[in-house]
Design a protein around this motif. Sequence first.
Motif: not given
Length: 340
Positions: A302-309
């Motif tokens: 989840q953190q990786l996905y949000l950070f990529s946004l």
Amino acid sequence: MKKKEMVSIVVPIYKVEKYIHRCVDSILHQTYSTIEVILVDDGSPDNCGSIAERYKELDPRVKVIHKENGGLSDARNYGMQHATGEFIVFVDSDDWLEEKMIEIMITNSLDHKADVVQSAFYYAYDDKLLLDKRYNDNLNNLDNKTLMYELVKNEKVKNFAWGKLYKTKLIKDIPFKKGVLFEDVFWAHQVMQRVNNFLILHQPLYYYYQRDDSIVAAYTPKNLDIIKGLKERHEFLEKHYGELTHESYKGLLKMSLIHYNLLLLNKEKDRDRLHRKEIQSYIIDNYQQLKEAVENEKQLRQQLYLFSLHPYLNVCFLGFKKGLRAIKILPQPVGLTRVD
């Protein structure tokens, strides 16, 4: 009578006048007495050098080396060069030892034919002791493959150089990298590649002193050396332990996210955003590999996905989870237990 193995104990000293007596006394009072204590005065501007010399006068087991300031790595390297024992232990000069630490570790090393022995340790504050009690086994013997996995995971096997007893021949030609913080991260994997039998003792024998300095207040971009060390180790793993690259990517992602947030809290030390941009570029450039590595780690995914946004979305996510824990909707993360 059988000859006892000599243990060389290397203690780098720099601006620790307040703590040096506690440290050195705990070493000299060890129940295992066949030791040499190598005090490396790293150009300390206080009275540490003269204090070390007094110890040398009082106890013939003490050696003192005075040198120009070169940092912790350089001081440890000097200590290793002067070590004559079959075994080496590193002790940081603001820490201290249980009085039976060396006896217990050397006995276990010989009994189990272990190349390296690691003990558990206390997080020692001025008013309390904390201990990680998640691993309560009496002993763990690890072969090389398991050891390297645990080193990368950094839970059972720690990257710290201290708190371990090493066979001298194993490490003497592997110097610590000079001029970096978190030098242990650059060093440990090179040592562990040579280890056939690694022994974990879950008995706490080392006191790891926690100073009052806040990591946020004391933070500088030099702290990013730990990410450099993990990247260097990642290249090593890709070459020698390819099956561990996913675990390595997890560690790199965790550390990158932590330091991005620390840089946010210290914007004045990253005014041009160069360091944050570097972290962000690394995550974006390696997004697919990181995504595969955290496939089974829900929060990291989840953190990786949000950070990529957008990096701030990850910050909001962590703040939201912290709030839920505060009102007890989510459980507190497993942490350390107070033992005193």
